[in-house]
Motif scaffolding. Structure first.
Motif, PDB file in Angstrom:
ATOM      1  N   ALA A   1     -11.182  12.562  12.046  1.00  0.00           N
ATOM      2  CA  ALA A   1     -10.644  12.918  10.731  1.00  0.00           C
ATOM      3  C   ALA A   1      -9.959  11.723  10.078  1.00  0.00           C
ATOM      4  O   ALA A   1     -10.108  11.489   8.868  1.00  0.00           O
ATOM      5  CB  ALA A   1      -9.659  14.084  10.865  1.00  0.00           C
ATOM      6  N   ARG A   2      -9.216  10.942  10.860  1.00  0.00           N
ATOM      7  CA  ARG A   2      -8.550   9.759  10.314  1.00  0.00           C
ATOM      8  C   ARG A   2      -9.587   8.739   9.841  1.00  0.00           C
ATOM      9  O   ARG A   2      -9.472   8.191   8.740  1.00  0.00           O
ATOM     10  CB  ARG A   2      -7.657   9.115  11.375  1.00  0.00           C
ATOM     11  CG  ARG A   2      -7.033   7.805  10.913  1.00  0.00           C
ATOM     12  CD  ARG A   2      -6.338   7.043  12.039  1.00  0.00           C
ATOM     13  NE  ARG A   2      -5.835   5.760  11.546  1.00  0.00           N
ATOM     14  CZ  ARG A   2      -6.552   4.650  11.489  1.00  0.00           C
ATOM     15  NH1 ARG A   2      -7.829   4.654  11.871  1.00  0.00           N
ATOM     16  NH2 ARG A   2      -6.013   3.515  11.043  1.00  0.00           N
TER      17      ARG A   2
ATOM     18  N   THR B   1     -18.330  13.346  14.961  1.00  0.00           N
ATOM     19  CA  THR B   1     -17.654  12.245  14.267  1.00  0.00           C
ATOM     20  C   THR B   1     -18.290  12.012  12.902  1.00  0.00           C
ATOM     21  O   THR B   1     -17.589  11.815  11.898  1.00  0.00           O
ATOM     22  CB  THR B   1     -17.711  10.971  15.124  1.00  0.00           C
ATOM     23  OG1 THR B   1     -17.101  11.228  16.403  1.00  0.00           O
ATOM     24  CG2 THR B   1     -17.003   9.815  14.442  1.00  0.00           C
TER      25      THR B   1
ATOM     26  N   SER C   1     -11.165   9.772   6.583  1.00  0.00           N
ATOM     27  CA  SER C   1     -10.323   9.611   5.398  1.00  0.00           C
ATOM     28  C   SER C   1     -10.326   8.175   4.904  1.00  0.00           C
ATOM     29  O   SER C   1     -10.205   7.918   3.702  1.00  0.00           O
ATOM     30  CB  SER C   1      -8.889  10.058   5.705  1.00  0.00           C
ATOM     31  OG  SER C   1      -8.259   9.185   6.628  1.00  0.00           O
TER      32      SER C   1
ATOM     33  N   GLU D   1      -9.321  17.103  21.563  1.00  0.00           N
ATOM     34  CA  GLU D   1      -8.451  17.247  20.387  1.00  0.00           C
ATOM     35  C   GLU D   1      -8.090  15.897  19.783  1.00  0.00           C
ATOM     36  O   GLU D   1      -8.052  15.736  18.554  1.00  0.00           O
ATOM     37  CB  GLU D   1      -7.181  18.018  20.776  1.00  0.00           C
ATOM     38  CG  GLU D   1      -7.413  19.503  21.041  1.00  0.00           C
ATOM     39  CD  GLU D   1      -6.107  20.250  21.236  1.00  0.00           C
ATOM     40  OE1 GLU D   1      -5.033  19.658  20.975  1.00  0.00           O
ATOM     41  OE2 GLU D   1      -6.156  21.422  21.636  1.00  0.00           O
ATOM     42  N   THR D   2      -7.830  14.934  20.632  1.00  0.00           N
ATOM     43  CA  THR D   2      -7.518  13.592  20.134  1.00  0.00           C
ATOM     44  C   THR D   2      -8.715  13.009  19.403  1.00  0.00           C
ATOM     45  O   THR D   2      -8.573  12.391  18.340  1.00  0.00           O
ATOM     46  CB  THR D   2      -7.106  12.669  21.291  1.00  0.00           C
ATOM     47  OG1 THR D   2      -5.904  13.165  21.889  1.00  0.00           O
ATOM     48  CG2 THR D   2      -6.873  11.244  20.810  1.00  0.00           C
TER      49      THR D   2
ATOM     50  N   ALA E   1     -17.378  14.754  10.328  1.00  0.00           N
ATOM     51  CA  ALA E   1     -16.045  14.626   9.739  1.00  0.00           C
ATOM     52  C   ALA E   1     -16.102  13.749   8.491  1.00  0.00           C
ATOM     53  O   ALA E   1     -15.483  14.060   7.463  1.00  0.00           O
ATOM     54  CB  ALA E   1     -15.069  14.046  10.757  1.00  0.00           C
TER      55      ALA E   1
ATOM     56  N   GLY F   1     -15.343   9.572  18.446  1.00  0.00           N
ATOM     57  CA  GLY F   1     -13.973   9.788  18.887  1.00  0.00           C
ATOM     58  C   GLY F   1     -13.881  10.040  20.390  1.00  0.00           C
ATOM     59  O   GLY F   1     -14.877  10.128  21.107  1.00  0.00           O
TER      60      GLY F   1
ATOM     61  N   CYS G   1     -13.627   5.693  17.635  1.00  0.00           N
ATOM     62  CA  CYS G   1     -13.508   5.775  16.184  1.00  0.00           C
ATOM     63  C   CYS G   1     -13.122   4.439  15.544  1.00  0.00           C
ATOM     64  O   CYS G   1     -12.513   4.403  14.473  1.00  0.00           O
ATOM     65  CB  CYS G   1     -12.544   6.886  15.761  1.00  0.00           C
ATOM     66  SG  CYS G   1     -13.401   8.470  15.580  1.00  0.00           S
TER      67      CYS G   1
ATOM     68  N   LEU H   1     -11.103  14.600  17.826  1.00  0.00           N
ATOM     69  CA  LEU H   1     -11.265  15.250  16.527  1.00  0.00           C
ATOM     70  C   LEU H   1     -10.286  14.676  15.502  1.00  0.00           C
ATOM     71  O   LEU H   1     -10.644  14.456  14.340  1.00  0.00           O
ATOM     72  CB  LEU H   1     -11.055  16.758  16.663  1.00  0.00           C
ATOM     73  CG  LEU H   1     -12.152  17.516  17.431  1.00  0.00           C
ATOM     74  CD1 LEU H   1     -11.702  18.938  17.741  1.00  0.00           C
ATOM     75  CD2 LEU H   1     -13.456  17.525  16.633  1.00  0.00           C
ATOM     76  N   ALA H   2      -9.051  14.400  15.937  1.00  0.00           N
ATOM     77  CA  ALA H   2      -8.065  13.802  15.037  1.00  0.00           C
ATOM     78  C   ALA H   2      -8.471  12.377  14.672  1.00  0.00           C
ATOM     79  O   ALA H   2      -8.302  11.946  13.518  1.00  0.00           O
ATOM     80  CB  ALA H   2      -6.682  13.810  15.697  1.00  0.00           C
ATOM     81  N   GLN H   3      -9.004  11.632  15.635  1.00  0.00           N
ATOM     82  CA  GLN H   3      -9.476  10.273  15.350  1.00  0.00           C
ATOM     83  C   GLN H   3     -10.609  10.297  14.326  1.00  0.00           C
ATOM     84  O   GLN H   3     -10.656   9.459  13.406  1.00  0.00           O
ATOM     85  CB  GLN H   3      -9.962   9.604  16.637  1.00  0.00           C
ATOM     86  CG  GLN H   3      -8.859   9.260  17.620  1.00  0.00           C
ATOM     87  CD  GLN H   3      -9.412   8.803  18.962  1.00  0.00           C
ATOM     88  OE1 GLN H   3     -10.532   9.150  19.338  1.00  0.00           O
ATOM     89  NE2 GLN H   3      -8.626   8.022  19.682  1.00  0.00           N
TER      90      GLN H   3
END
Length: 204
Positions: free
Chosen positions: A33-34, A58, A37, A26-27, A61, A6, A168, A29-31
């Motif tokens: 997580a996406r 990465t 999933s 922060e971006t 996650a 990420g 990511c 970490l969100a990438q």
């Protein structure tokens, strides 16, 4: 499957990261997580990452969702940037104009060295898989692109033809009777069946 890490602050600032151990922002970490999933739905059986934290975070996650452990292999590190690490493209161009054109960092790794290192690691881990196993390698943009080129057996003159990987994003490879095939590159959605006269479903 090859998964790039990420986003980091140095990505945003366009700094050469190399072996510098920069965390996800922060971006990023969100990438991660996406991506986790989505990729967990493919049921990976082995997850391995570079030893640098941006790739390892990465991988973790995905591991949390897939309920797997993460193995670490330093051969999946990014291309070493030598004197360029931490510098922006503008700073590099100003200080090393000739080397900038060829993108060869003083004291860094050559593209050939990285391709051989990462390609060998990809083969080594793929050889450990069961027949129906899925390997996910969390690594770095240049390292993965060059390793994929080596895995596919492309001559070095054609390496620039393979584009980079976004944060990511991932590439999907499969080994067939005649070697490795690149099924998807720089993807951000799950693979879908391909229907074509080229018969990509056939292992050749």
């Amino acid at each position: 499957m090859c998964l790039r890490h990420g986003q980091t602050l140095w990505n945003v600032e366009e700094r050469f990261q190399g072996h510098s151990d920069i965390p996800l922002d922060e971006t990023g970490l969100a990438q991660a997580a996406r991506a986790a999933s989505l990729l967990a739905a493919l049921r990976p059986t082995v997850i391995v990452s570079s030893d640098l934290q941006r790739a390892h975070e990465t991988a973790l996650a995905l591991a949390r969702v897939a309920k797997l452990d993460v193995a670490v292999d330093k051969d999946f590190r990014e291309r070493g940037g030598g004197a360029w690490e931490g510098l922006t493209r503008e700073e590099i161009a100003a200080r090393w104009p000739e080397e900038y054109v060829s993108w060869d960092a003083p004291g860094g790794e050559s593209v050939t060295e990285v391709a051989v290192r990462v390609g060998a690691a990809l083969r080594r881990w793929a050889a450990r898989l069961d027949d129906d196993g899925l390997l996910v390698v969390a690594s770095h943009g240049a390292a993965l692109r060059l390793g994929i080129c080596d895995l596919l057996g492309l001559p070095e003159s054609l390496w620039p033809a393979l584009g980079g990987l976004g944060n990511c994003s991932w590439s999907v490879l499969q080994e067939g009777r005649k070697g490795w095939r690149l099924l998807e590159h720089n993807a951000g959605t799950l693979p879908e069946p391909v229907h074509s006269d080229d018969r990509p479903d056939v292992q050749v």
